[in-house]
Write a protein that holds these residues in place. Structure first.
Motif: not given
Ligand code: C2E
Ligand code: MG
Ligand code: MG
Length: 262
Positions: A160-161, A216
């Motif tokens: 993630d991220d 994202e």
């Protein structure tokens, strides 16, 4: 104040105040629904609907995250199976659930995950855990072992991220992630000429390592079009849908399935 929140959070699960919302992750190629990310919310009796930024840190510090995390995992897995049952014949969608370092560092996570998967039984690889790089880098040796065991159980793993930490790129080959989620700051980057260069490089790197890429923070049609043009397969963001209830997600799936059948 914080102490009050802490004791209220202790009771929140029992009082049914914790819920999961689901944000669609879309295939850029044809804009079909590929999966959902499960995002936690706390319906505080006085303060209203609190985003994770307001309570996850407290949960981590107090250890409550273990209980909350297991709740989220169970809820999302059950929801995923319900969706998959409703869409027989179509490629099964996935659901990804965020996991904190406190959860990963506990050996029980493996046991918890095993029983969640045994009870819900989603299609193999369609329940994914999302972890951040900082978490993995805290203790790379231990993390590598845990991540491999998670994969062996048949769960997916998303980083993630991506791009916000200080990790060495070399770690990417050591950890068994199947998906990289590019942080929204890259998608939102204002520097005109640089954005496509950096995005294109991350996407190519991930693909060369055999990983899928989710961007994202796609907020506009222009974002979606550019990401697709740069070779990105999947995107998530307000343009495709905000985090929604399970029922709304089910309606979205049904609408897409209907469209696909036409
Ligand atoms: P994340 O995992 O990176 O989740 C994406 C966040 O970006 C979500 O915020 C989502 O609502 C938001 N977002 C999605 N699309 C857009 C967009 O187009 N523009 C903008 N500006 N934002 C967008 P949310 O739900 O407030 O969650 C924040 C963070 O809290 C998550 O970041 C995740 O790290 C953490 N979190 C959420 N649910 C859980 C959970 O169940 N367990 C744990 N441990 N952490 C969680
Ligand atoms: Mg996430
Ligand atoms: Mg993220």
């Amino acid at each position: 104040d914080r102490l009050t929140l802490e004791s209220e959070l202790r009771r929140a699960l029992a009082r049914d105040e914790i819920t999961m919302l689901y944000q669609p992750i879309v295939r850029l190629e044809d804009r079909s629904i590929a999966g959902f990310e499960a995002l936690m919310r706390w319906h505080h009796p006085k303060l209203g609907r609190l985003p994770p930024a307001e309570f996850i840190a407290i949960a981590e510090e107090t250890g409550l995250i273990v209980e909350l995390g297991l709740f989220g995992l169970e809820r999302a897995a059950r929801q995923l199976v319900e969706w998959q049952r409703s869409m027989r014949g179509i490629e099964p969608i996935f659901a990804s659930v965020n996991v904190s370092s406190r959860q990963l560092l506990r050996h029980d996570l493996i046991q918890d995950l095993r029983s969640v998967l045994a009870r819900a039984a989603p299609a193999r690889g369609t329940l994914k855990l999302e972890l951040t790089e900082s978490l993995v880098m805290e203790n790379p040796e231990h993390a590598a072992q845990m991540l491999q065991r998670i994969r062996d159980l048949g769960a997916g793993l998303a980083l993630d991220d991506f791009g916000t930490g200080h990790s060495s790129l070399a770690y990417l080959q050591r950890f068994p992630f199947d998906t990289i989620k590019i942080d929204q700051s890259f998608v939102r980057a204002p520097a005109k000429g640089k954005r496509p260069v950096i995005l294109r490089s991350i996407i190519a790197l991930a693909h060369d390592l055999g990983m899928e890429v989710v961007a994202e923070g796609a907020e506009t049609e222009a974002d979606a079009a550019e990401l697709f043009q740069l070779g990105c397969q999947y995107a998530q963001g307000y343009f495709f849908g905000e985090p929604m209830t399970a029922r709304e997600a089910q309606q979205l799936i049904a609408a897409h399935a209907y469209e696909a059948a036409q």
